[in-house]
Write a protein that holds these residues in place. Structure first.
Motif, PDB file in Angstrom:
ATOM      1  N   ARG A   4       0.858  -1.178   0.000  1.00 52.00           N
ATOM      2  CA  ARG A   4       0.000   0.000   0.000  1.00 52.00           C
ATOM      3  C   ARG A   4       0.896   1.230   0.000  1.00 52.00           C
ATOM      4  NH1 ARG A   4      -4.893  -0.871   0.148  1.00 52.00           N
ATOM      5  NH2 ARG A   4      -5.613   1.036   1.101  1.00 52.00           N
ATOM      6  N   THR A  39     -12.233   8.117  -4.304  1.00 56.62           N
ATOM      7  CA  THR A  39     -12.329   6.837  -3.616  1.00 56.62           C
ATOM      8  C   THR A  39     -13.172   5.867  -4.430  1.00 56.62           C
ATOM      9  OG1 THR A  39     -12.029   7.851  -1.437  1.00 56.62           O
ATOM     10  CG2 THR A  39     -13.119   5.697  -1.495  1.00 56.62           C
ATOM     11  N   GLU A  40     -14.324   6.318  -4.902  1.00 56.39           N
ATOM     12  CA  GLU A  40     -15.213   5.471  -5.708  1.00 56.39           C
ATOM     13  C   GLU A  40     -14.535   5.044  -7.009  1.00 56.39           C
ATOM     14  OE1 GLU A  40     -18.458   3.260  -7.029  1.00 56.39           O
ATOM     15  OE2 GLU A  40     -17.964   3.999  -5.033  1.00 56.39           O
ATOM     16  N   ARG A  43     -12.084   2.264  -6.078  1.00 57.28           N
ATOM     17  CA  ARG A  43     -12.682   1.051  -5.499  1.00 57.28           C
ATOM     18  C   ARG A  43     -13.550   0.293  -6.491  1.00 57.28           C
ATOM     19  NH1 ARG A  43     -14.868   2.646   0.556  1.00 57.28           N
ATOM     20  NH2 ARG A  43     -12.803   3.042   1.475  1.00 57.28           N
ATOM     21  N   SER A  44     -14.135   0.998  -7.426  1.00 58.29           N
ATOM     22  CA  SER A  44     -15.111   0.419  -8.348  1.00 58.29           C
ATOM     23  C   SER A  44     -14.604   0.511  -9.790  1.00 58.29           C
ATOM     24  CB  SER A  44     -16.428   1.194  -8.217  1.00 58.29           C
ATOM     25  OG  SER A  44     -17.261   0.956  -9.319  1.00 58.29           O
ATOM     26  N   GLN A  46     -16.442   1.127 -12.329  1.00 58.12           N
ATOM     27  CA  GLN A  46     -17.435   1.842 -13.136  1.00 58.12           C
ATOM     28  C   GLN A  46     -16.843   2.952 -14.002  1.00 58.12           C
ATOM     29  OE1 GLN A  46     -20.372   3.013 -10.252  1.00 58.12           O
ATOM     30  NE2 GLN A  46     -21.556   1.155 -10.594  1.00 58.12           N
ATOM     31  N   THR A  68      -8.847  -2.518  -9.450  1.00 54.64           N
ATOM     32  CA  THR A  68      -9.424  -1.713  -8.374  1.00 54.64           C
ATOM     33  C   THR A  68      -8.820  -2.098  -7.032  1.00 54.64           C
ATOM     34  OG1 THR A  68     -11.251  -3.273  -8.075  1.00 54.64           O
ATOM     35  CG2 THR A  68     -11.636  -1.425  -9.588  1.00 54.64           C
ATOM     36  N   ASP A  69      -9.076  -1.274  -6.048  1.00 52.90           N
ATOM     37  CA  ASP A  69      -8.623  -1.513  -4.671  1.00 52.90           C
ATOM     38  C   ASP A  69      -9.804  -1.223  -3.752  1.00 52.90           C
ATOM     39  OD1 ASP A  69      -7.524  -1.524  -2.126  1.00 52.90           O
ATOM     40  OD2 ASP A  69      -6.183   0.176  -2.483  1.00 52.90           O
ATOM     41  N   ALA A  70     -10.431  -2.263  -3.250  1.00 52.52           N
ATOM     42  CA  ALA A  70     -11.612  -2.102  -2.405  1.00 52.52           C
ATOM     43  C   ALA A  70     -11.324  -1.338  -1.117  1.00 52.52           C
ATOM     44  CB  ALA A  70     -12.207  -3.466  -2.073  1.00 52.52           C
ATOM     45  N   ALA A  71     -10.054  -1.242  -0.742  1.00 51.90           N
ATOM     46  CA  ALA A  71      -9.686  -0.544   0.489  1.00 51.90           C
ATOM     47  C   ALA A  71      -9.114   0.851   0.237  1.00 51.90           C
ATOM     48  CB  ALA A  71      -8.676  -1.376   1.265  1.00 51.90           C
ATOM     49  N   GLU A  73      -8.622   4.703  -0.043  1.00 46.44           N
ATOM     50  CA  GLU A  73      -9.247   5.767   0.745  1.00 46.44           C
ATOM     51  C   GLU A  73      -8.581   7.100   0.440  1.00 46.44           C
ATOM     52  OE1 GLU A  73     -10.042   7.003   5.384  1.00 46.44           O
ATOM     53  OE2 GLU A  73      -9.373   4.995   4.921  1.00 46.44           O
ATOM     54  N   THR A  90      -3.617   3.606  -1.142  1.00 43.86           N
ATOM     55  CA  THR A  90      -4.098   2.559  -2.034  1.00 43.86           C
ATOM     56  C   THR A  90      -2.977   1.596  -2.380  1.00 43.86           C
ATOM     57  OG1 THR A  90      -5.206   2.095  -4.149  1.00 43.86           O
ATOM     58  CG2 THR A  90      -3.664   3.948  -4.116  1.00 43.86           C
TER      59      THR A  90
END
Length: 117
Positions: A4, A39-40, A43-44, A46, A68-71, A73, A90
């Motif tokens: 990270r 952040t979105e 994480r996503s 999209q 992506t990285d679900a964590a 921030e 990240t």
């Protein structure tokens, strides 16, 4: 587990910071909105998928850009009345972070420092 990293970014004028493709560009009202959008975006898949669908040959886009990285921030604060400082943690490589930032706010950002988180 991937390493990270803590990215320290600056945006000189968030009110004018927009990406080159309007439907993909950040359109929020302040640092908290931007931190949530970034952040979105990390994480996503999209934002990446919407961008990829706009390419002439979507199937030829490097899938490594879509990780992506679900964590992930991001936090953003106003400094010097106009500049926004962004702290991002990240495991994503800088190439992916750069791509998502450029989609959201174009070249209106600067990497100030990077350290292991």
């Amino acid at each position: 587990m991937p390493q990270r990293n803590h990215y320290y970014l600056a945006i000189d004028d968030l009110a004018r910071a927009r990406g080159p493709v309007e439907p993909l560009s950040y359109d929020g009202a302040g640092p908290n909105d931007f931190a949530a959008a970034l952040t979105e975006a990390l994480r996503s898949p999209q934002l990446f998928e919407r961008w990829r669908a706009m390419q002439e040959e979507p199937d030829e886009v490097d899938p490594a850009l879509g990780v992506t990285d679900a964590a992930a921030e991001a936090r953003a604060t106003v400094d010097d009345m106009q500049r926004v400082d962004v702290d991002l943690v990240t495991s994503l490589p800088m190439s992916v972070v750069r791509h998502r930032l450029n989609l959201l706010i174009g070249s209106h950002w600067t990497l100030r420092d990077m350290r292991a988180a």
